[in-house]
Design an enzyme around this catalytic site. Structure first.
Site, short mmCIF file in Angstrom:
data_model
loop_
_atom_site.label_atom_id
_atom_site.label_comp_id
_atom_site.label_asym_id
_atom_site.label_seq_id
_atom_site.Cartn_x
_atom_site.Cartn_y
_atom_site.Cartn_z
N GLY A 38 0.82 -1.13 -0.06
CA GLY A 38 -0.17 -0.07 -0.06
C GLY A 38 0.89 1.20 -0.23
O GLY A 38 0.41 2.30 -0.20
N GLY A 39 2.10 1.16 0.29
CA GLY A 39 3.12 2.07 0.41
C GLY A 39 2.80 3.43 1.06
O GLY A 39 2.11 3.27 2.23
N CYS A 41 0.77 6.31 0.55
CA CYS A 41 -0.67 6.65 0.91
C CYS A 41 -1.30 5.85 1.98
O CYS A 41 -1.96 6.53 2.82
CB CYS A 41 -1.40 6.59 -0.43
SG CYS A 41 -3.17 7.15 -0.21
N HIS A 440 -29.22 23.73 -2.89
CA HIS A 440 -29.03 24.78 -1.50
C HIS A 440 -29.33 23.85 -0.20
O HIS A 440 -30.34 23.05 -0.38
CB HIS A 440 -30.28 25.67 -1.92
CG HIS A 440 -30.40 26.67 -0.46
ND1 HIS A 440 -29.42 27.50 -0.24
CD2 HIS A 440 -31.23 26.71 0.58
CE1 HIS A 440 -29.60 28.19 0.89
NE2 HIS A 440 -30.67 27.69 1.36
#
Ligand SMILES: Cc1cc2nc3c(=O)[nH]c(=O)nc-3n(C[C@H](O)[C@H](O)[C@H](O)COP(=O)(O)OP(=O)(O)OC[C@H]3O[C@@H](n4cnc5c(N)ncnc54)[C@H](O)[C@@H]3O)c2cc1C
Length: 458
Positions: A38-39, A41, A440
């Site tokens: 997954g390194g 990040c 809105h």
């Protein structure tokens, strides 16, 4: 020597999806990871920091509860062990999911160890030698520690070692006032630490427009983070059980004594120990692998994806690299890096969402530029939420009507930016967004409004 169709080095944000895609297409794929699947990040970057930012936001909102008419009935305490446990649980869930996917995929073998090129077609992993006709490099980067006087005398933290912290630093001094430093700074202040951010440049996140930098400074200072700018000659020394940071600032005390020091001064690619010379792969002076618009290196059959190619420094740029390589290789679709539009977020609270040019870049582009802008104090949703810091700005080409860029600093700015980004990808005139009916109350509903109030950019 095992023969593969493809070897993927590194399990960052491009390697795993590419490996799974190639394996799914029937290729025999080897994936090599020397550390955590997954390194950056997943393990030490996006996922843990945003999980921690969420805990810090909860603490911040709890302290403000009274403003909303909510009685907490006691002091707000942050349990750093539980904060870390929550972070670890999310990270583990992501990492385990990815590991399972790689280990469970047909045609895919996950090797654990450091990969080093032996030649343009061979890679060593420990005692094993792997060979393939195609090699994809996704080795990412790591925190850099520039030669500051005294750095070798003191203990310091990086984004990686911060992940092991389960105590509250008394006073966290952060060297580096850019994206990573700011996220950790606001977060630890909200957890309860005293925090000082020391930045060498005259302003924070100096890549952004001056008013964005100023507004972000106001946001973190309002939380109680001390900001020291123009710190040109930083020196470090042990002082009792703390760390003295000497700063040559134009104002304020010349020395700050903290209990902990975090270095957040940039990153460097993990290409120095990859044996690239054995494969003949070219790098630039800073170690980034040289690639073309479709991420091919100078050596046929070798590609470089993610942070190590210097074309991006984000998870989404790395993942987009995967998409580009896969499209070219498997789908006969000539996608390119130059097709993408700059986009990123800064996860202070409220966050900054960014797309395309800054105002400074638009000014120097030589175009006739129109600008629409509004403070969050005039955005109903922000007022209702009690989160009125920041502003939004959109830049338009007066002649072509194309949107050039936008900055949305305010509640949901990281999400709201996408309607601007998508319009830019569609190459549609700004009038499409101006005439759209937005919901809105949202921050996004003001985008059509400010596009109806465009003024020439001074
Ligand atoms: C604190 C922090 C917060 C961040 N937050 C965000 C964010 O919010 N959003 C965002 O988009 N980006 C964020 N980033 C950036 C993001 O993490 C990276 O851009 C992203 O991980 C892409 O990296 P990559 O795919 O290039 O490789 P990496 O994720 O760095 O992974 C590379 C992998 O290769 C392995 N490796 C390296 N050399 C070898 C070798 N020789 N042999 C075998 N394996 C090897 C490494 O162990 C590592 O697992 C953040 C970064 C940091 C540091």
């Amino acid at each position: 020597m095992p023969d593969y169709d493809a070897i993927v080095i590194g399990t960052g944000q491009a390697g795993p999806p590419l490996a799974l895609r190639l394996a799914g297409a029937g290729m025999k794929v080897a994936v090599v990871e020397r550390n955590l699947v997954g390194g950056t990040c997943v393990n030490t970057g996006c996922t843990p920091t945003k999980t921690l930012v969420a805990s810090a936001y909860a603490a911040h909102l709890a302290r403000r509860a009274d403003e909303y008419g909510v009685a907490i009935g006691g002091a707000i305490a942050v349990d750093m062990k539980r904060v870390k446990d929550r972070k670890d649980a999310v990270v583990e869930q992501f990492r385990n999911g990815l590991t399972g996917a790689l280990e469970g995929a047909a045609n895919c073998t996950l090797y654990r160890g450091h990969a080093r090129f032996l030649s343009a077609r061979e890679v060593a992993v420990g005692d094993e030698r792997l060979r393939a006709g195609r090699i994809f490099i996704n080795v990412g980067g790591r925190a850099s520690a520039p030669a500051m006087p005294g750095l070798d005398q003191v203990a310091y933290l990086t984004n990686t070692s911060m992940m092991d912290l389960d105590i509250l630093p008394r006073h966290l001094v952060i060297v580096g006032g850019s994206y990573i430093g700011l996220e950790f700074g606001q977060m630890y202040r909200r957890f309860g630490s005293e925090v000082t951010i020391v930045e060498m440049k005259p302003r924070l996140i100096s890549r952004e427009d001056e008013d964005v930098s100023a507004a972000v400074r106001e946001i973190v200072e309002r939380d109680g983070v001390a900001v020291r700018l123009n710190a040109e000659c930083i020196t470090l020394a042990k002082r009792g059980d703390g760390i003295a940071v000497t700063v040559d600032c134009t104002e304020g005390a010349p020395e700050i004594v903290g209990s902990h020091l975090l270095l957040a001064v940039g990153r460097r690619p993990n290409t120095d120990d990859l044996g690239l010379d054995r494969a003949g792969v070219a790098c630039d002076a800073r170690g980034y692998i040289t690639v073309d618009d479709q991420l091919c290196t100078n050596v046929p059959g070798i590609w470089a994806l993610g942070d190590c190619n210097g074309k991006g420094a984000f998870t989404h740029t790395s993942y987009n690299d995967y998409e580009i390589v896969a499209a070219n290789l498997l789908a006969n679709d000539p996608r390119r890096v130059s097709d993408r539009i700059t986009a990123y977020a800064l996860y202070v609270d409220p966050p900054l969402g960014r797309a395309g040019m800054t105002m400074a870049e638009a000014r120097s582009s030589g175009r006739r530029v129109l600008v629409g802008q509004r403070q969050m104090t005039r955005v109903a949703r922000a007022v209702e939420k009690g989160e009125t810091q920041g502003f939004m700005r959109i830049l338009v080409d007066a002649d072509t009507k194309e949107i050039l860029g936008a900055s949305i600093l305010g509640p949901g700015g990281d999400e709201a930016i996408h309607s601007v980004l998508d319009l830019m990808y569609a190459k549609a005139p700004y009038t499409v967004l101006q005439r759209a009916m937005h919901i809105h109350p949202t921050v996004s509903e003001l985008l059509p409004t400010i596009l109806g109030e465009l003024q020439p950019l001074a």
